[in-house]
Design an enzyme around this catalytic site. Structure first.
Site, PDB file in Angstrom:
ATOM      1  N   VAL A 150      25.815  60.508 -49.298  1.00  0.00           N
ATOM      2  CA  VAL A 150      26.611  61.737 -49.209  1.00  0.00           C
ATOM      3  C   VAL A 150      25.578  62.812 -49.542  1.00  0.00           C
ATOM      4  O   VAL A 150      25.283  63.075 -50.700  1.00  0.00           O
ATOM      5  CB  VAL A 150      27.798  61.729 -50.194  1.00  0.00           C
ATOM      6  CG1 VAL A 150      28.558  63.048 -50.133  1.00  0.00           C
ATOM      7  CG2 VAL A 150      28.734  60.560 -49.899  1.00  0.00           C
ATOM      8  N   PRO A 151      24.962  63.406 -48.503  1.00  0.00           N
ATOM      9  CA  PRO A 151      23.677  64.102 -48.644  1.00  0.00           C
ATOM     10  C   PRO A 151      23.713  65.504 -49.247  1.00  0.00           C
ATOM     11  O   PRO A 151      23.439  66.502 -48.574  1.00  0.00           O
ATOM     12  CB  PRO A 151      23.152  64.121 -47.209  1.00  0.00           C
ATOM     13  CG  PRO A 151      24.389  64.180 -46.367  1.00  0.00           C
ATOM     14  CD  PRO A 151      25.398  63.338 -47.112  1.00  0.00           C
ATOM     15  N   CYS A 152      23.982  65.566 -50.540  1.00  0.00           N
ATOM     16  CA  CYS A 152      23.986  66.865 -51.218  1.00  0.00           C
ATOM     17  C   CYS A 152      22.597  67.504 -51.238  1.00  0.00           C
ATOM     18  O   CYS A 152      22.477  68.713 -51.426  1.00  0.00           O
ATOM     19  CB  CYS A 152      24.567  66.735 -52.624  1.00  0.00           C
ATOM     20  SG  CYS A 152      23.845  65.436 -53.612  1.00  0.00           S
ATOM     21  N   HIS A 153      21.552  66.713 -51.003  1.00  0.00           N
ATOM     22  CA  HIS A 153      20.196  67.277 -50.960  1.00  0.00           C
ATOM     23  C   HIS A 153      20.001  68.191 -49.749  1.00  0.00           C
ATOM     24  O   HIS A 153      19.043  68.962 -49.717  1.00  0.00           O
ATOM     25  CB  HIS A 153      19.148  66.152 -50.959  1.00  0.00           C
ATOM     26  CG  HIS A 153      19.177  65.309 -49.731  1.00  0.00           C
ATOM     27  ND1 HIS A 153      20.063  64.257 -49.575  1.00  0.00           N
ATOM     28  CD2 HIS A 153      18.443  65.360 -48.587  1.00  0.00           C
ATOM     29  CE1 HIS A 153      19.860  63.703 -48.386  1.00  0.00           C
ATOM     30  NE2 HIS A 153      18.892  64.348 -47.772  1.00  0.00           N
TER      31      HIS A 153
END
Length: 183
Positions: A150-153
């Site tokens: 879940v690519p919060c980056h």
């Protein structure tokens, strides 16, 4: 969807991604990653990840971890493919984490941000259906328990700055370079 709170220990693995150990924990019965994140210099065993997971879902965390890390399988194979340059490989990994209605929308919107793309917190709030809820969208990133997948980056500040990242801005920057969002 209900999940058994008793049962087999949780599967886990560590895969080197952008030069850092990445830990993933998943339920073996459905392959859904429940917690994931990078080890850091201050937390080399990723104990904080396990603590955050236990706080979020104590019943599921009580199953404990399998005695040995997984060496293969769908999750491990997808993480290795990502590490080797197939940045879309993680898109098929199922995830599950406890959510509030809006946080769930933020996390689903995050999964729609593709590798090579970086969007602002404002854009993320809009993609989650509440354009004025920028702080709530940022909180969704901060409370995401399934980092990378879940690519919060992939979320950056409006001024172009990288913003923060639980595992360090250097890791965030390396991930964005790896995915082609930074040159």
């Amino acid at each position: 969807m209900t999940h058994s709170r008793s049962g087999a220990p949780l599967a886990h693995a560590v895969v080197d991604i952008v030069g850092h150990p990445f830990h993933a924990i998943w339920t073996p019965e459905d392959g859904a990653v429940r917690a994931a994140g990078f080890a850091t210099a201050a937390d080399p065993g990723a104990e904080r990840l396990i603590e955050r997971f236990a706080q979020s879902d104590p019943g599921l965390a009580a199953r404990g971890l399998a005695p040995a890390p997984a060496e293969g399988g769908a999750v491990v194979d997808a993480l290795r493919a990502y590490a080797e340059g197939d940045t879309s490989a993680i898109d098929v990994i199922p995830v599950a984490q406890r959510e509030t209605p809006f946080r769930g929308e933020v996390w689903r919107a995050l999964r729609g941000v593709r590798a090579g793309e970086a969007v602002t917190y404002t854009e993320l709030a809009g993609r989650a259906g509440r354009p004025s809820a920028v702080r709530a969208a940022a909180s969704g990133c901060a409370n995401n328990l399934v980092a990378l997948i879940v690519p919060c980056h992939r979320i950056v500040r409006t001024d172009g700055g990288l913003g923060g990242y639980l595992f360090g801005v250097e890791v965030k920057e390396r991930l964005l370079y790896h995915e082609g969002a930074l040159r």
